[in-house]
Design a protein around this motif. Structure first.
Motif, PDB file in Angstrom:
ATOM      1  N   MET A   1      -0.595   5.432  -2.106  1.00 43.17           N
ATOM      2  CA  MET A   1       0.119   4.222  -1.680  1.00 43.17           C
ATOM      3  C   MET A   1      -0.528   3.667  -0.411  1.00 43.17           C
ATOM      4  SD  MET A   1       2.507   2.114  -2.427  1.00 43.17           S
ATOM      5  CE  MET A   1       3.468   3.016  -3.656  1.00 43.17           C
ATOM      6  N   ASN A   2      -0.542   2.350  -0.293  1.00 47.96           N
ATOM      7  CA  ASN A   2      -1.092   1.679   0.880  1.00 47.96           C
ATOM      8  C   ASN A   2       0.038   1.148   1.745  1.00 47.96           C
ATOM      9  OD1 ASN A   2      -3.626   2.141  -0.266  1.00 47.96           O
ATOM     10  ND2 ASN A   2      -3.643   0.160  -1.306  1.00 47.96           N
ATOM     11  N   TYR A   3      -0.171   1.170   3.063  1.00 49.53           N
ATOM     12  CA  TYR A   3       0.874   0.755   3.998  1.00 49.53           C
ATOM     13  C   TYR A   3       0.313  -0.190   5.057  1.00 49.53           C
ATOM     14  CZ  TYR A   3       3.053   4.949   2.031  1.00 49.53           C
ATOM     15  OH  TYR A   3       3.554   5.887   1.170  1.00 49.53           O
ATOM     16  N   ILE A   4       1.197  -1.045   5.555  1.00 48.55           N
ATOM     17  CA  ILE A   4       0.853  -1.937   6.663  1.00 48.55           C
ATOM     18  C   ILE A   4       1.950  -1.830   7.714  1.00 48.55           C
ATOM     19  CG2 ILE A   4       0.368  -4.301   7.385  1.00 48.55           C
ATOM     20  CD1 ILE A   4      -0.410  -4.899   4.465  1.00 48.55           C
ATOM     21  N   LEU A   5       1.540  -1.636   8.963  1.00 48.24           N
ATOM     22  CA  LEU A   5       2.478  -1.627  10.090  1.00 48.24           C
ATOM     23  C   LEU A   5       2.097  -2.773  11.015  1.00 48.24           C
ATOM     24  CD1 LEU A   5       2.115   1.470   9.068  1.00 48.24           C
ATOM     25  CD2 LEU A   5       3.223   2.048  11.233  1.00 48.24           C
ATOM     26  N   PRO A   6       2.815  -3.888  10.954  1.00 45.56           N
ATOM     27  CA  PRO A   6       2.453  -5.040  11.789  1.00 45.56           C
ATOM     28  C   PRO A   6       3.078  -5.000  13.181  1.00 45.56           C
ATOM     29  CG  PRO A   6       4.191  -5.663  10.256  1.00 45.56           C
ATOM     30  CD  PRO A   6       3.871  -4.210   9.986  1.00 45.56           C
ATOM     31  N   ASN A   7       2.342  -5.531  14.158  1.00 40.40           N
ATOM     32  CA  ASN A   7       2.861  -5.742  15.517  1.00 40.40           C
ATOM     33  C   ASN A   7       3.441  -4.480  16.146  1.00 40.40           C
ATOM     34  OD1 ASN A   7       2.248  -8.574  15.516  1.00 40.40           O
ATOM     35  ND2 ASN A   7       4.037  -8.876  14.195  1.00 40.40           N
TER      36      ASN A   7
END
Length: 422
Positions: A1-7
């Motif tokens: 699974m791919n994840y993004i954590l913004p800011n």
């Protein structure tokens, strides 16, 4: 699974920067201000303004399995570690069987492979059965252990310790020593200080720790062994290690959160205040603080040591020694040391991640291309420590009811979710 954590506030090259973190196929693929776009292939975590740390490393935990699964298991212990922000732990060898040979280490390795949700590196014992009489089979263990320790017991024989150091130094591994001279214990179970005198308890003198540290440092000087002192608690030990480092002796050490924020006059008549070594005087606590500030003390380890509720219910005199610590370490240290400006947040990361990674050669830096082993905390979250919220089977902590800041929101290990709040 791919994840993004913004800011989020990301620990990059020794400082925190506001950025976005991208995880792809288990690796950190990008840390940048590039605009994240939610896709069907990525999960977007809403953790804006939280802090992203490299996964914490604890070189001193007791996972109790095999042998004592009624206290803790590798499954529950590693879940507790992930809840505390840890992605790598070193498991102490006071187990049954003790890992003193390949045959006795194999069951532990099999359970780790099956049930651990984070990275677990076992210790091998210095001596067979931790009895101090015969050296363990180092050649059978060397490929699968992080270091060697008889934790829970000091090696009493000078000659046995010297022989162990000479043998282990051939493999380039570390001896992590529990330093305790049994002839000086005299039945004690808390620090031999003001609280013990006021409440008629038998005390453990500081000399029982530092005297064996002094002996070992002389042996390290003679043998050239890589040497690490476990859970130091006395001002004399700090002085000895400081001097040894100035002489170029190959030594590092750890202390625990409870020794840094408590003194013996904070004890209560309850088993959750009993551990070995004991919480000592205010003078000792202040010396330990100076030790972490000047680099004498290299790292902070929890000595997470769960016991059953019954084993911890018999007061200071009758309870087993040991407390849990994986789920309280960061918030307690952040609240008591960082928010009070005793040390910086960057220094705390050095003590919980950078230094243990470099010394023991384990763990993963928070960098592009590395395994996604990191943890995310909301530092503004204020709450009261409640042992019933622990994922550990052990609930005994001196910090129960303490108000702290810093709640773990997410821990990834190998790009997989090891802990997520809620």
């Amino acid at each position: 699974m791919n994840y993004i954590l913004p800011n989020v506030n990301v620990f990059v090259q020794g400082r925190f920067v506001k950025s976005n973190v991208f995880v792809m196929d288990g690796l950190i693929s990008e840390i940048s201000t590039a605009k994240p776009s939610s896709t069907s292939q990525s999960i977007l975590f809403d953790l804006e303004d939280c802090f992203v740390f490299p996964g914490f490393i604890d070189v001193h935990v007791h996972l109790r399995e095999p042998g004592f699964f009624y206290k803790e298991t590798i499954e529950t212990g590693t879940k507790a570690a992930a809840h505390g922000g840890y992605t790598t732990v070193c498991a102490m060898p006071n187990l049954s069987p003790t890992p003193d040979s390949r045959e006795n280490l194999t069951p532990q390795l099999e359970i780790i492979k099956k049930n651990a949700c984070i990275n677990v590196h076992p210790y091998g014992t210095i001596t067979v059965g931790e009895k101090g009489l015969e050296l363990s089979k180092y050649d059978e263990l060397i490929e699968d252990v992080c270091a060697f320790s008889d934790d829970g017991r000091g090696v009493q024989s000078d000659e046995m310790m010297k022989e162990a150091m000479r043998s282990i130094s051939k493999y380039g591994k570390i001896i992590a020593a529990h330093c305790e001279d049994n002839t000086l214990l005299r039945g004690g179970y808390i620090h031999d200080g003001e609280y013990a005198a006021l409440h008629n308890h038998k005390g453990i003198c500081s000399e029982s720790e530092w005297k064996q540290v002094e002996r070992d440092l002389a042996l390290v000087k003679e043998t050239g062994c890589k040497y690490h002192v476990c859970h130091i608690s006395t001002k004399e030990t700090v002085d000895l290690i400081r001097k040894a480092k100035a002489e170029g002796i190959n030594v590092t050490c750890e202390t625990g959160p409870h020794y840094l924020v408590m003194n013996d006059m904070m004890l209560e008549e309850d088993g959750r205040f009993k551990m070995n070594p004991p919480i000592r005087s205010e003078a000792d606590r202040l010396a330990l603080i100076e030790g972490i500030k000047d680099g004498t003390i290299d790292m902070i380890a929890t000595d997470h040591a769960p016991h059953s509720a019954e084993e911890k219910s018999k007061g200071l005199a009758g309870s087993m020694m040991g407390i849990v610590g994986l789920e309280t370490a960061f918030p307690v240290l952040y609240t008591e040391l960082v928010q009070t400006r005793i040390i910086t947040l960057e220094k705390l990361v050095e003590l919980l991640h950078t230094n243990p990674r470099k010394r023991f050669g384990i763990g993963t830096p928070l960098e592009v291309g590395q395994s996604a082993d990191f943890t995310v905390f909301d530092l503004n979250k204020r709450y009261k420590i409640n042992p019933e919220d622990f994922l550990s089977m052990g609930k005994s902590t001196p910090f129960a009811g303490k108000v702290v800041y810093g709640r773990c929101e997410l821990t990834l290990c190998g790009g997989k979710i090891a802990y997520k709040r809620g």
